[in-house]
Design an enzyme around this catalytic site. Structure first.
Site, mmCIF file in Angstrom:
data_model
loop_
_atom_site.group_PDB
_atom_site.id
_atom_site.type_symbol
_atom_site.label_atom_id
_atom_site.label_comp_id
_atom_site.label_asym_id
_atom_site.label_seq_id
_atom_site.Cartn_x
_atom_site.Cartn_y
_atom_site.Cartn_z
ATOM 1 N N HIS A 37 0.885 -1.169 0.039
ATOM 2 C CA HIS A 37 0.001 0.255 -0.127
ATOM 3 C C HIS A 37 0.897 1.335 0.147
ATOM 4 O O HIS A 37 0.433 2.288 -0.810
ATOM 5 C CB HIS A 37 -0.911 -0.052 1.116
ATOM 6 C CG HIS A 37 -1.785 -1.055 1.469
ATOM 7 N ND1 HIS A 37 -1.579 -1.876 2.645
ATOM 8 C CD2 HIS A 37 -3.045 -1.479 0.805
ATOM 9 C CE1 HIS A 37 -2.661 -2.941 2.249
ATOM 10 N NE2 HIS A 37 -3.454 -2.572 1.272
ATOM 11 N N GLN A 153 -8.889 -7.159 -10.628
ATOM 12 C CA GLN A 153 -9.429 -5.851 -10.347
ATOM 13 C C GLN A 153 -8.886 -4.858 -11.041
ATOM 14 O O GLN A 153 -9.714 -3.770 -11.369
ATOM 15 C CB GLN A 153 -9.106 -5.744 -8.800
ATOM 16 C CG GLN A 153 -9.310 -4.375 -8.083
ATOM 17 C CD GLN A 153 -9.162 -4.663 -6.588
ATOM 18 O OE1 GLN A 153 -9.986 -4.803 -6.025
ATOM 19 N NE2 GLN A 153 -8.310 -3.801 -5.988
ATOM 20 N N VAL A 176 4.535 -5.883 -4.345
ATOM 21 C CA VAL A 176 5.597 -5.850 -3.420
ATOM 22 C C VAL A 176 5.577 -6.902 -2.685
ATOM 23 O O VAL A 176 4.631 -7.594 -1.998
ATOM 24 C CB VAL A 176 5.551 -4.505 -2.334
ATOM 25 C CG1 VAL A 176 6.706 -4.658 -1.322
ATOM 26 C CG2 VAL A 176 5.520 -3.243 -3.202
ATOM 27 N N SER A 186 -2.791 -7.800 3.383
ATOM 28 C CA SER A 186 -3.158 -7.646 4.983
ATOM 29 C C SER A 186 -3.616 -9.065 5.676
ATOM 30 O O SER A 186 -3.683 -9.167 6.731
ATOM 31 C CB SER A 186 -4.586 -6.730 4.710
ATOM 32 O OG SER A 186 -3.976 -5.622 4.015
HETATM 33 P P1 AMP Z 1 -6.284 -3.860 -0.401
HETATM 34 O O1 AMP Z 1 -6.185 -3.265 1.071
HETATM 35 O O2 AMP Z 1 -5.919 -5.277 -0.148
HETATM 36 O O3 AMP Z 1 -7.950 -3.824 -1.088
HETATM 37 O O4 AMP Z 1 -5.348 -3.338 -1.430
HETATM 38 C C1 AMP Z 1 -5.482 -2.070 -1.616
HETATM 39 C C2 AMP Z 1 -4.588 -1.462 -2.915
HETATM 40 O O5 AMP Z 1 -3.302 -2.138 -2.582
HETATM 41 C C3 AMP Z 1 -5.171 -2.571 -4.160
HETATM 42 O O6 AMP Z 1 -4.901 -1.801 -5.166
HETATM 43 C C4 AMP Z 1 -4.103 -3.762 -4.229
HETATM 44 O O7 AMP Z 1 -3.663 -4.064 -5.448
HETATM 45 C C5 AMP Z 1 -2.860 -2.956 -3.592
HETATM 46 N N1 AMP Z 1 -1.961 -4.009 -2.993
HETATM 47 C C6 AMP Z 1 -2.209 -4.913 -2.141
HETATM 48 N N2 AMP Z 1 -1.228 -5.702 -1.747
HETATM 49 C C7 AMP Z 1 -0.237 -5.201 -2.780
HETATM 50 C C8 AMP Z 1 1.120 -5.788 -2.756
HETATM 51 N N3 AMP Z 1 1.820 -6.925 -2.090
HETATM 52 N N4 AMP Z 1 1.836 -4.872 -3.667
HETATM 53 C C9 AMP Z 1 1.302 -4.104 -4.504
HETATM 54 N N5 AMP Z 1 0.105 -3.431 -4.155
HETATM 55 C C10 AMP Z 1 -0.495 -4.275 -3.464
#
Ligand code: AMP
Length: 283
Positions: A37, A153, A176, A186
């Protein structure tokens, strides 16, 4: 950094900033923030005058009530982390503020939602499109930042932007990973120590598949991935697909260009996803 919980306050603040000529970057998240994030937030802070991060565990995108209930919620720690990024606003509304009444709106993304996450999680992308569309209207950002970790997504949001004519630039950043290769998520917070160790096998399976792309047919690679994960304790493979990275449709024969290797599996009770986008000239 200011925390906003009310939709009306968010709208007024954003409209005033937009009218005064500020560029606005938006990073939607469900909180329990990690480096994946923060990468998006730092990019937005660099590219825009103002950055808004939403923290909202969106009930309409969860098809599994336990997953929603147990999803990590760590707002205080998130606020501290966001303070290190230069983020200007956190929008953390209640579900009631976002959904004052039941919405009957239904999105259809055709073939895009009939595979992988769309097929396995009925209603998931309808919930994603609903919340992202609502947030885009409320924040009215110039740019919105998403992670390749959720590749399907990204494709859905791309369609939402084109289909509804949002004047928003979609920016996508690579996944990442932890030092051992596990994609940051998360949901990793819900893994116990053994499960955390085993979880890296999803990434290992993707690397194993990548190594076979040039020499083996799709069916053989799929079997190799399934066999590899079969031997791992507490891992239950849901799907492994080789797909087109833009439309996410399964690739029958591996020829040229880019392919996405996409995986979803349970590790203990926790469902994890990961992917690698591979340029076939580079393997
Ligand atoms: P989330 O809180 O899981 O809904 O993720 C919020 C945003 O962060 C989304 O666009 C996810 O694709 C991105 N995201 C979550 N995990 C990662 C990661 N490990 N690397 C890059 N982006 C991420």
């Amino acid at each position: 950094m200011q925390v906003i919980t009310q939709v009306s306050e968010l709208r007024q603040t954003m409209q005033a900033l937009r009218c005064s000529g500020k560029s606005i970057g938006f990073v939607p998240t469900m909180g329990a923030l990690h480096e994946g994030h923060l990468q998006l937030l730092r990019a937005s802070v660099k590219d825009n005058d103002i950055t808004v991060c939403s923290i909202f565990v969106n009930p309409t995108q969860f098809n599994n009530p336990d997953d929603y209930k147990l999803y990590p919620r760590t707002l205080e720690a998130d606020i501290e982390l966001l303070q290190t990024t230069g983020c200007d606003f956190i929008f953390s509304p209640s579900p009631e503020a976002i959904y004052p009444q039941h919405t009957m709106l239904q999105f259809s993304f055709g073939k895009l939602e009939q595979v992988m996450e769309g097929a396995m999680r009925p209603g998931h992308f309808n919930g994603v499109a609903t919340i992202v569309g609502k947030f885009f209207n409320m924040v009215q950002p110039h740019k919105a930042y998403f992670g390749q970790k959720d590749l399907q997504q990204v494709a859905i949001v791309r369609q939402l932007i084109v289909g509804l004519g949002f004047d928003i630039e979609l920016v996508c950043y690579p996944t990442v990973r932890e030092a051992d290769g596990l994609a940051m998520s998360s949901r990793n917070k819900r893994l116990n120590a053994e499960q955390r160790q085993t979880a890296v096998s999803l990434h290992e399976a993707l690397e194993l598949a990548k190594a076979q792309l040039k020499t083996q047919p799709v069916a053989t690679i799929k079997t190799a991935v399934a066999d590899y994960l079969n031997n791992k304790p507490e891992v239950e493979l849901e799907y492994f697909e080789i797909a087109d990275p833009l439309n996410l449709q399964p690739v029958e024969t591996i020829a040229e260009g880019e392919v996405a290797l996409c995986i979803a599996a349970f590790v203990g009770p926790v469902r994890l996803i990961d992917n690698l986008v591979v340029n076939l000239t580079e393997v």
